[in-house]
Design a protein around this motif. Structure first.
Motif, short mmCIF file in Angstrom:
data_model
loop_
_atom_site.label_atom_id
_atom_site.label_comp_id
_atom_site.label_asym_id
_atom_site.label_seq_id
_atom_site.Cartn_x
_atom_site.Cartn_y
_atom_site.Cartn_z
N THR A 17 0.80 -1.22 0.00
CA THR A 17 0.00 0.00 0.00
C THR A 17 0.84 1.28 0.00
N LYS A 18 2.12 1.16 0.37
CA LYS A 18 2.94 2.38 0.44
C LYS A 18 4.38 2.08 0.04
N LYS A 19 5.08 3.13 -0.37
CA LYS A 19 6.47 2.99 -0.79
C LYS A 19 7.36 2.80 0.44
N ILE A 20 8.30 1.87 0.34
CA ILE A 20 9.21 1.56 1.44
C ILE A 20 10.63 1.92 1.00
N GLU A 21 11.33 2.64 1.85
CA GLU A 21 12.71 3.06 1.52
C GLU A 21 13.66 1.87 1.48
N SER A 22 13.60 1.03 2.52
CA SER A 22 14.51 -0.12 2.61
C SER A 22 13.69 -1.34 3.01
N GLY A 23 13.41 -2.20 2.05
CA GLY A 23 12.54 -3.35 2.25
C GLY A 23 11.88 -3.70 0.93
N ALA A 24 10.54 -3.81 0.91
CA ALA A 24 9.86 -4.16 -0.34
C ALA A 24 8.51 -3.45 -0.41
N TYR A 25 8.12 -3.11 -1.64
CA TYR A 25 6.81 -2.49 -1.83
C TYR A 25 6.28 -2.83 -3.23
N LEU A 26 4.99 -2.58 -3.43
CA LEU A 26 4.34 -2.85 -4.71
C LEU A 26 3.94 -1.53 -5.34
N GLU A 27 4.27 -1.36 -6.62
CA GLU A 27 3.89 -0.16 -7.35
C GLU A 27 3.58 -0.53 -8.79
N HIS A 28 2.34 -0.23 -9.24
CA HIS A 28 1.91 -0.53 -10.61
C HIS A 28 2.19 -2.01 -10.97
N ASN A 29 1.77 -2.90 -10.09
CA ASN A 29 1.90 -4.36 -10.30
C ASN A 29 3.36 -4.84 -10.40
N THR A 30 4.28 -4.03 -9.92
CA THR A 30 5.69 -4.43 -9.88
C THR A 30 6.18 -4.42 -8.44
N ILE A 31 6.81 -5.52 -8.05
CA ILE A 31 7.43 -5.58 -6.72
C ILE A 31 8.82 -4.94 -6.80
N HIS A 32 9.11 -4.10 -5.83
CA HIS A 32 10.44 -3.50 -5.70
C HIS A 32 11.04 -3.99 -4.38
N ILE A 33 12.22 -4.58 -4.43
CA ILE A 33 12.91 -5.03 -3.23
C ILE A 33 14.28 -4.35 -3.19
N LEU A 34 14.52 -3.58 -2.11
CA LEU A 34 15.75 -2.81 -1.99
C LEU A 34 16.27 -2.90 -0.56
N THR A 35 17.39 -3.59 -0.38
CA THR A 35 18.00 -3.68 0.95
C THR A 35 19.31 -2.91 1.04
N GLU A 36 19.86 -2.56 -0.11
CA GLU A 36 21.07 -1.74 -0.18
C GLU A 36 20.90 -0.72 -1.29
N PRO A 37 21.49 0.46 -1.15
CA PRO A 37 21.37 1.47 -2.22
C PRO A 37 21.88 0.92 -3.55
N LYS A 84 20.92 -1.40 -5.44
CA LYS A 84 20.90 -2.86 -5.70
C LYS A 84 19.46 -3.35 -5.65
N GLU A 85 18.61 -2.74 -6.44
CA GLU A 85 17.18 -3.03 -6.40
C GLU A 85 16.83 -4.24 -7.27
N LEU A 86 15.88 -5.04 -6.75
CA LEU A 86 15.29 -6.13 -7.54
C LEU A 86 13.86 -5.72 -7.88
N THR A 87 13.49 -5.80 -9.15
CA THR A 87 12.10 -5.55 -9.55
C THR A 87 11.56 -6.79 -10.26
N MET A 88 10.27 -7.03 -10.06
CA MET A 88 9.65 -8.20 -10.68
C MET A 88 8.15 -7.96 -10.80
N SER A 89 7.60 -8.20 -11.96
CA SER A 89 6.15 -8.06 -12.16
C SER A 89 5.43 -9.17 -11.40
#
Length: 462
Positions: free
Chosen positions: A255-275, A277-282
């Motif tokens: 439901t909301k953007k997360i600075e360090s962790g994971a969030y969903l935006e426009h049906n895409t998962i964003h996972i970021l634990t280090e600056p 070095k982001e993982l994105t996946m539909s």
């Protein structure tokens, strides 16, 4: 009642000793704990108040470990230097009360086994989704080439694996009952998926007691450890206000953007634990579909990123994973009707997730041993998606009371075969018959696996 004849002189006489470990419960965890305790030189005795299955009797006999079935002989138990108890035995059991009164240490199999391994642990708990998330996390780590084991509330006993194998990592599914008997244990990576009302009969019917039990997943953690939690879960957030978190935290949210962790935006998962070095996946690429499984995938993905696994490996694993048996398992399509086995849904919240993922009209098979369930949270989904309820349990009054104004048909049945046949007749082409009980299984079945297997067998007979 039966007692194994391989009793040694110390056991026969009931002599106390600093080296005596008694194990209560001879299931997977108890038998594994007995094996490890024997290997470490303890005088071991196993006692089960219920019937020990042939599989575990044979295992204990092979190891020449003395045991008793269908009884607790106090003279052989109260002389223990330490007791390892099955998670299913409540603290209110008379034998546990007597042990505590004597000052005997009572611990879980997980607590005992961790003393004998230097392996790192990823510990996953939550009211719902912990089996799926544990299996997905294990799948990702194994695919990445880590030397990893899977244990806890799932798979083979942790203690037995510590005795027989040499893993560098373990993924442990940890229930609240296990956490209650864990004291010095520390999770290197702790995951809390959610806290919803479950097992309240074991916690004085107080959600705050159950939540406190779940929060034991963070005990003993330091700032070198990791804590992953759901930022959308109200009860988890409440608990985080009460308990001090020492570990590095990584929340996840849809439901909301997360600075360090994971969030969903426009049906895409964003996972970021280090600056950088982001993982994105539909979400369309995920093997696990449905809103609740986005959460599960996020949690597993954060674990993988924290362990610095390659994005390509994580993506491939999250896309190739096969879900567990008895969790939204598609059984068959007969006359255009889908039959779905969700027998592992032993609480209301699990059934909510199952109904939430349904896209057709549903004939819902539910019922069993009610654990203090509040069915109100299901009412809107039942009104919008459920055309009939088939009760499968000895006492279905609370289900009738909860939903009699929401569905036209509520039928009582007392076997998986009867429930399946009636559900088949109530459904029409394009509908789904969903076994998602919201209750424990022990009134009519051995366990949720037995319930699910009987349902699947009944579907195949249609």
């Amino acid at each position: 009642m039966s007692t194994n004849q391989n009793t040694n002189d110390n056991t026969k006489s009931g002599m106390a000793g600093q080296n005596r470990v008694v194990i209560l419960g001879a299931g997977e965890s108890g038998t594994g704990a007995a094996k490890l305790a024997q290997q470490k030189g303890f005088d071991v005795f196993v006692s089960d108040y219920g019937v020990i299955t042939d599989k575990y009797k044979a295992a204990l006999e092979k190891l020449a470990i003395p045991f008793e079935s269908e009884q607790h002989t106090e003279a052989l138990i109260l002389n223990a230097s330490e007791v390892i108890k099955s998670p299913g035995i409540p603290a209110t059991a008379p034998i546990i009360k007597k042990l505590v009164a004597k000052g005997v240490s009572v611990v879980s199999e997980i607590e005992f086994a961790k003393r004998y391994t230097n392996a790192k642990t990823v510990c996953i708990t939550g009211s719902n989704g912990k089996s799926t998330t544990s299996l997905l996390t294990y799948h990702i780590l194994k695919n990445a080439g880590l030397n990893v084991g899977l244990a806890g509330n799932i798979g083979s006993s942790f203690a037995a694996q510590v005795a027989d194998k040499s893993f560098d990592w373990y993924v442990l599914e940890v229930s609240s009952f296990m956490l209650d008997d864990m004291f010095k244990f520390k999770a290197d990576v702790a995951v809390l998926l959610n806290i919803t009302p479950d097992h309240l009969d074991r916690y004085d019917y107080k959600l705050e007691n159950y939540a406190a039990s779940k929060m034991r997943i963070i005990q003993n953690q330091t700032n070198n450890d990791v804590f992953i939690y759901c930022a959308d879960d109200e009860e988890s957030l409440k608990a985080l206000q009460i308990f001090r978190i020492e570990a590095k935290t990584y929340p996840f949210s849809i439901t909301k953007k997360i600075e360090s962790g994971a969030y969903l935006e426009h049906n895409t998962i964003h996972i970021l634990t280090e600056p950088n070095k982001e993982l994105t996946m539909s979400i369309t690429e995920l093997a696990l579909q449905g809103k609740h499984n986005i959460y599960n995938s996020m949690a597993s993905g954060i674990v993988a990123k924290v362990l610095e696994l390659r994005n390509e490996t994580i993506r491939e694993s999250m896309g190739s994973f096969k879900n567990i048996e008895h969790r939204l398992e598609h059984v068959a399509k007969i006359s255009g009707i889908d039959f779905i086995n969700d027998s592992k849904a032993t609480n209301v919240n699990s059934t909510w997730y199952a109904l939430e993922s349904m896209t057709t009209d549903v004939v819902l098979i539910m019922g069993g041993v009610d654990k203090g369930n509040d069915y109100n949270m299901l009412k809107d989904l039942v009104k919008s998606k459920v055309k009939a309820i088939v009760c499968l349990g000895k006492d279905n009054k609370r289900i009738h009371d909860a939903f009699e104004d929401d569905v036209e048909v509520i039928v009582n049945t007392f076997s998986a075969e009867e429930a399946t046949q009636i559900a088949f007749h109530l459904a029409k082409r394009g509908d789904a018959v969903l076994l998602s009980p919201a209750c424990a299984s022990f009134d009519l079945f051995k366990n949720y696996e037995d319930r699910g297997n009987q349902f699947k067998a009944a579907v195949k007979e249609l």
